[in-house]
Design an enzyme around this catalytic site. Structure first.
Site, short mmCIF file in Angstrom:
data_model
loop_
_atom_site.label_atom_id
_atom_site.label_comp_id
_atom_site.label_asym_id
_atom_site.label_seq_id
_atom_site.Cartn_x
_atom_site.Cartn_y
_atom_site.Cartn_z
N GLY A 176 43.52 34.67 13.23
CA GLY A 176 44.73 35.39 12.90
C GLY A 176 44.43 36.80 12.41
N GLY A 200 45.22 40.14 9.96
CA GLY A 200 45.44 40.22 8.52
C GLY A 200 44.15 40.12 7.72
N HIS A 201 43.03 39.85 8.44
CA HIS A 201 41.73 39.75 7.77
C HIS A 201 40.84 40.95 8.11
CE1 HIS A 201 42.91 35.70 6.84
NE2 HIS A 201 42.89 35.31 8.10
N LYS A 214 36.36 30.04 12.49
CA LYS A 214 36.60 29.66 11.10
C LYS A 214 37.31 28.31 11.07
CE LYS A 214 38.91 33.42 9.76
NZ LYS A 214 39.14 33.98 11.12
N ASP A 250 42.88 27.24 14.70
CA ASP A 250 41.79 27.94 15.39
C ASP A 250 40.88 26.96 16.11
OD1 ASP A 250 41.80 30.99 14.32
OD2 ASP A 250 42.43 29.66 12.71
N HIS A 274 44.37 33.14 3.18
CA HIS A 274 45.77 33.30 3.58
C HIS A 274 46.68 33.15 2.37
CE1 HIS A 274 43.44 31.44 6.87
NE2 HIS A 274 44.02 32.36 7.58
#
Lengths: 327, 327
Positions: free
Chosen positions: B53, B55-56, B104, B109, B215
């Site tokens: 995702g 945002g990292h 991860k 995922d 998250h």
């Protein structure tokens, strides 16, 4: 105040201890935390010395190393370092070819670096950076503020110094890069100085400060938060209008400390499109949090017009904690 | 919600456009923003593919380049990428030596990368990272979460791949590095997912979430904010206790996106002291915001035990947007 600290009185020294430990291959910490210097000096090279209040990390200590600074003097948060720090740093890094001071245009910094220059009995020239187009005079300045463009001056002049340029040449180059560089910032939140324990300024939950300074100084106006494209349009128009030319440039989108990479790259895209509309082509990019204001959310845009000489020095190898390429 | 964005629907694609424009010398963006790949591939090398995702950032696209990944597939914010993204990326970067997926440990995922592996008809091995010692099962995981240690796996395996190691060797090395790596995080504030428009979790003005996930998932407990030293003591004790050995290590202090460099170096110093008490000597350091949670304030500590092979691969040249040395 929510910060990862132990005691407001020791934030700076503990952070410097961590920095020196993490980068022991590159830097050495001076006695009493007066300065950070290169571990290995290059005899016969003009020594570049900068510094300023803490809270803008990685500026300046993160730029000490091959191809940039020889030493950096950190003051307390948002407070100028003192002349004895600069004199101790000068003693530590001057190998006889003279010293160039690179100083952001704030009254305290300019005064203290001037005193150090007079007192140190060495061959010193000074480049003062004043790249912020947002306002003319400000809370701590006569004239424009020196902000993220300082990184560009340090990188370009650092490369020329590494190649053996003399003090007079470096001073002229530094002034020229400063003149070719303009910046402007926007804040979405205030920063919080540890010793103050509360935000430097109040800002509404839907507002932004357009033209903010890197200490949270007021900018041009307080307005409702706009889109990234609208923000970029205003900032790039102010920068390009002030530069007044067309051509190739470095486009540097700088985070203030509380804004993540994802937003900075989005702002880069917004700024890139606007810049092109003004006839300026970004041929080099830098995106990241390099000249920060503690934990402030927001960013600045910096544009440096490139000629062959500036481009060559920008591309030259650099090996510091925060900027590293070509080595 | 205060973010530098235009539209919550286009945050990811605009950010990727900016990333690809800023790093056009290094990467190419796949059609429909499905993946970011190396501009120049190395024929005969096992291709490393990761993703997750958004945002990292800079994880994972910021680690595409020489010595690390060949491609990264970005999902929407905190959402797994889809198998068609991984298959398109695999088509783009497989030069015949096979593919290693680095994933991860989150259910979405793992499932999507598994599907891509089955469907792509290529020689694929998978390394799953699960370095977070804070909790066993979590909101989106069976078993431990994969967090900042993923960077270390990508760097070490990337170096070995660059030197010509085969798929079986790389899979074994990746698993070994993952087992030698432990992490734990702390949040001072929540992150805000753009599409949600409000903080992921509520947290009191004087509280912290010890053991938080990347998250904003719950950690071990919600407690009043402690000193940097006390935070480091707890996190390092959890990490060192779980590793259960002594020796040389990498100490990586990772910012979550809203925490500035000054605090991260202070935390590095705090963690370094604690680690030494457990008989672990940090021989390499990494300090910065590399595996973020949007704008969350806080940090994680990652420790990887070093042997000669891991150390050599860590030190090997890398040239990506976010990590660069030795080239």
């Amino acid at each position: 105040m929510k910060k990862l600290i132990n005691d407001v009185a020791t934030v700076l020294t503990e952070s410097l201890d961590g920095f020196a430990a993490a980068h022991a291959d590159l830097v050495t910490l001076g006695a009493e935390h007066k300065f950070v210097r290169r571990k290995v000096l290059k005899p016969g090279k003009v020594a570049l010395l900068s510094g300023g209040g803490a809270g803008h990390e990685p500026l300046h200590a993160g730029f000490v190393g091959h191809g940039m600074l020889d030493a950096a003097c950190p003051g307390q948060v948002f407070t100028s370092p003192t002349p004895d720090q600069m004199m101790a740093a000068a003693d530590a890094v001057d190998t006889g070819a003279g010293l160039l001071f690179i100083v952001k245009n704030y009254e305290g910094d300019v005064m203290n670096f001037d005193m150090a220059r007079e007192m140190c009995g060495r061959d010193v020239a000074t480049v003062i950076t004043d790249d912020d187009v947002a306002v003319e005079n400000s809370l701590y300045t006569t004239g424009r503020r020196g902000v993220a463009g300082t990184l560009v001056v340090e990188k370009v002049v650092g490369a020329a110094a590494e190649r053996g340029a003399d003090l007079k040449t470096l001073k002229a180059l530094g002034d020229r890069v400063n003149k070719a560089t303009r910046s402007m910032g926007v804040a979405l939140t205030s920063c919080t100085v540890p010793a103050a324990g509360k935000p430097t300024f109040d800002i509404g939950p839907a507002d932004m400060e357009m033209g903010v300074g890197i200490h949270g100084e007021p900018g041009r106006r307080r307005v409702p938060l706009q889109s990234a494209d609208a923000i970029a349009e205003e900032m790039v128009a102010a920068i390009a209008g002030d530069l007044g030319g067309k051509g190739n440039a470095l486009l540097f989108v700088n985070g203030f400390g509380g804004t993540p990479s994802m937003e900075l790259y989005l702002m880069y895209e917004a700024a890139r499109k606007q810049l092109t509309r003004h006839g300026i082509t970004p041929v080099r990019a830098l995106v990241g949090s390099y000249v920060t204001s503690l934990d402030m959310a927001g960013c600045s845009i910096t544009v440096t017009m490139f000629d062959d000489e500036i481009a060559q020095h920008w591309d030259a190898p650099v090996h510091t904690a925060a900027l590293r390429w070509g080595l």
